[in-house]
Scaffold this motif. Sequence first.
Motif, PDB file in Angstrom:
ATOM      1  N   GLN A   1       4.217   8.126  -4.310  1.00 19.14           N
ATOM      2  CA  GLN A   1       4.854   7.446  -4.429  1.00 19.14           C
ATOM      3  C   GLN A   1       5.252   6.972  -5.891  1.00 19.14           C
ATOM      4  O   GLN A   1       4.236   6.874  -6.900  1.00 19.14           O
ATOM      5  CB  GLN A   1       5.395   5.365  -3.806  1.00 19.14           C
ATOM      6  N   VAL A   2       6.641   6.713  -6.549  1.00 20.97           N
ATOM      7  CA  VAL A   2       7.023   6.622  -7.902  1.00 20.97           C
ATOM      8  C   VAL A   2       6.887   5.011  -8.468  1.00 20.97           C
ATOM      9  O   VAL A   2       7.169   4.013  -7.462  1.00 20.97           O
ATOM     10  CB  VAL A   2       7.710   7.156  -8.926  1.00 20.97           C
ATOM     11  N   VAL A   3       5.910   4.335  -8.979  1.00 19.18           N
ATOM     12  CA  VAL A   3       5.933   2.828  -9.172  1.00 19.18           C
ATOM     13  C   VAL A   3       6.535   2.489 -10.849  1.00 19.18           C
ATOM     14  O   VAL A   3       6.341   2.903 -11.214  1.00 19.18           O
ATOM     15  CB  VAL A   3       3.885   2.288  -9.197  1.00 19.18           C
ATOM     16  N   PRO A   4       7.390   1.452 -10.672  1.00 20.56           N
ATOM     17  CA  PRO A   4       7.907   0.871 -11.601  1.00 20.56           C
ATOM     18  C   PRO A   4       7.494   0.105 -12.473  1.00 20.56           C
ATOM     19  O   PRO A   4       6.822  -1.021 -11.740  1.00 20.56           O
ATOM     20  CB  PRO A   4       9.150   0.297 -10.964  1.00 20.56           C
ATOM     21  N   LEU A   5       6.692   0.328 -12.998  1.00 19.79           N
ATOM     22  CA  LEU A   5       6.174  -0.389 -14.297  1.00 19.79           C
ATOM     23  C   LEU A   5       6.917  -1.714 -15.213  1.00 19.79           C
ATOM     24  O   LEU A   5       7.868  -1.156 -15.993  1.00 19.79           O
ATOM     25  CB  LEU A   5       5.214  -0.137 -15.360  1.00 19.79           C
TER      26      LEU A   5
ATOM     27  N   SER B   1      -7.254   5.686  -9.140  1.00 25.01           N
ATOM     28  CA  SER B   1      -7.840   4.296  -9.290  1.00 25.01           C
ATOM     29  C   SER B   1      -6.922   2.961  -8.743  1.00 25.01           C
ATOM     30  O   SER B   1      -7.385   1.976  -9.071  1.00 25.01           O
ATOM     31  CB  SER B   1      -7.985   3.692 -10.777  1.00 25.01           C
ATOM     32  N   LEU B   2      -5.569   3.245  -9.054  1.00 24.48           N
ATOM     33  CA  LEU B   2      -4.215   2.683  -8.312  1.00 24.48           C
ATOM     34  C   LEU B   2      -4.096   1.932 -10.036  1.00 24.48           C
ATOM     35  O   LEU B   2      -3.054   1.843  -9.541  1.00 24.48           O
ATOM     36  CB  LEU B   2      -4.769   2.087  -7.103  1.00 24.48           C
TER      37      LEU B   2
ATOM     38  N   GLN C   1       0.387  -0.984  -0.276  1.00 22.21           N
ATOM     39  CA  GLN C   1       0.498  -0.060   0.250  1.00 22.21           C
ATOM     40  C   GLN C   1       0.836   1.109  -0.052  1.00 22.21           C
ATOM     41  O   GLN C   1       0.404   2.509  -1.037  1.00 22.21           O
ATOM     42  CB  GLN C   1      -0.804  -0.058   1.316  1.00 22.21           C
ATOM     43  N   LEU C   2       1.994   1.212   0.653  1.00 22.91           N
ATOM     44  CA  LEU C   2       2.970   2.742   1.197  1.00 22.91           C
ATOM     45  C   LEU C   2       3.472   2.583  -0.255  1.00 22.91           C
ATOM     46  O   LEU C   2       4.160   4.538  -0.926  1.00 22.91           O
ATOM     47  CB  LEU C   2       3.686   1.789   2.276  1.00 22.91           C
ATOM     48  N   ALA C   3       3.476   1.005  -1.505  1.00 21.46           N
ATOM     49  CA  ALA C   3       4.709   1.228  -2.255  1.00 21.46           C
ATOM     50  C   ALA C   3       3.650   1.854  -3.233  1.00 21.46           C
ATOM     51  O   ALA C   3       3.758   2.423  -4.250  1.00 21.46           O
ATOM     52  CB  ALA C   3       5.266   0.160  -2.899  1.00 21.46           C
TER      53      ALA C   3
END
Length: 499
Positions: free
Chosen positions: A182-186, A238-239, A173-175
């Motif tokens: 946070q920046v998410v690495p796709l 929307s996550l 959740q924090l990530a």
Amino acid sequence: MSDAEAALGAELGAVRPDLALPYAAALPGARAAVLARLWRGLTHEPLPWVARRERAGGDGVTLLLADGRRLHGPEVDPYATDAPVEQVWLDGRPYDRPARLMSALAVPHSAAFAAELDHSAASLALSRAGQPAGAGSVVAAPERSWEWEQSVVDGHPFHPNCRSRPGFSAADQLAYGPEHRQVVPLGLAPVDEALVVGEWPERFQDGGRVLVPVHPWQAAHVLKCPPGEVIDAHPLMSLRTLALADGGAHVKTALSARLTSSVRDISGYSIETSAIVSDFMAEVASRTDGLLHVTRTLGAVTAGSPDLAAVLRESPERYADTATGERVVPVAALAATGLPGSPSWLADFSRLALTVCLRLLDLGVALEAHGQNLLVVLSPAGAPVRLVYRDLADIRVSPARLARHGVAAPAMTGRIITDDETTLRRKLFGALITGTLGATAGSTPVLREALAAAVRDVPPTADLATLTEGPVPTKALTLMRLSPERPGDLWAELPTPLR
């Protein structure tokens, strides 16, 4: 603490011990917020085990259950968004925790729903604990639309599962939660055989193979594969949809977890029809005199599974002149702007939304115009000047209505296509009145004032009576979670706020 609260707290102590105390302090408020959403559903939805509801003036409302028990609590404004419920009473016994209340009710499917409610309260407490200055705060004045989206801390304003993210640890959740910024690495998953619709950019190709953007949670928990090459992106409301960090398109990823009500994969039908629907809606939006734009689908891909698919679409910022100071803000984030506090602003926004959405419905298109799909372009002075709509997967299109206006229907079949009047009106009003205008106003009296000022200037259509006369349809969100054997949307009816 409940089991879910304690488990999330223990994980938090391992990964972010600095948030352990703020998390514990946020739990009572989170429970009250989830209980308020649950109590709204219990008092307004057609639940088969509620025999009768009795209202006694200022003494609240009592639900007489089919088995003879009595459930009592405060009166609930169906359009209120900021009225926590501290406790309700079942046969005289107080309950201040939504999961324990649902367990005590012991109705069909209540055990599974209770677990979701428990997780929703715990996750909401974590979302609030992660804010630098309390729930709903904004770190700095947002400049980009994705920053506005990340200001939405509490999730869905009416769903009891407003923050339910089963399968997500505290670290997940924090990530990945947008409210944690946070920046998410796709990941970019290479596939040899894929259905590609539209233009798929070269940056997402590797020789003869297609690279499918994959959410890291999906890669770890569903696909069971390493993410491989990655690109950075900012998570949106929307996550599962993210804005690419380089300022390019938005990417909608498959995320096979149940968030609020639905598992967030991407159906083959959505991929196959994406270009047709996008082109059709761009043409329809051109008939609104510039008051509505849709974010076009640039490309879509599936590797033969709803668990491995992605959609690329335009950023809403394309339709705001940011050089002159215009901003584009998702409706669900409007509270962070402070603008809805002005009655005249709310009336102007209601007038704009009703004019556009009713014009499209009369034409033959029902938008699911809730606070996540609908965005408003604000002038430098903050006035609502036009709308942007995104995510075309759940609109409804009526060939019969289109034909009356001499407009060709899109060359497709399936769930989007329907001439059923009830379905069309539910799709629009169930999202627009509750999820957009009601959630922005925050209460029936405020909503009534705004709508009364707005409807005088809205061109009359046959559909307008759904609002002016009522009843107003709304999704029965609690009933849906208690009815897993009944797929699709279930509905409740609310009194029109105009009466």
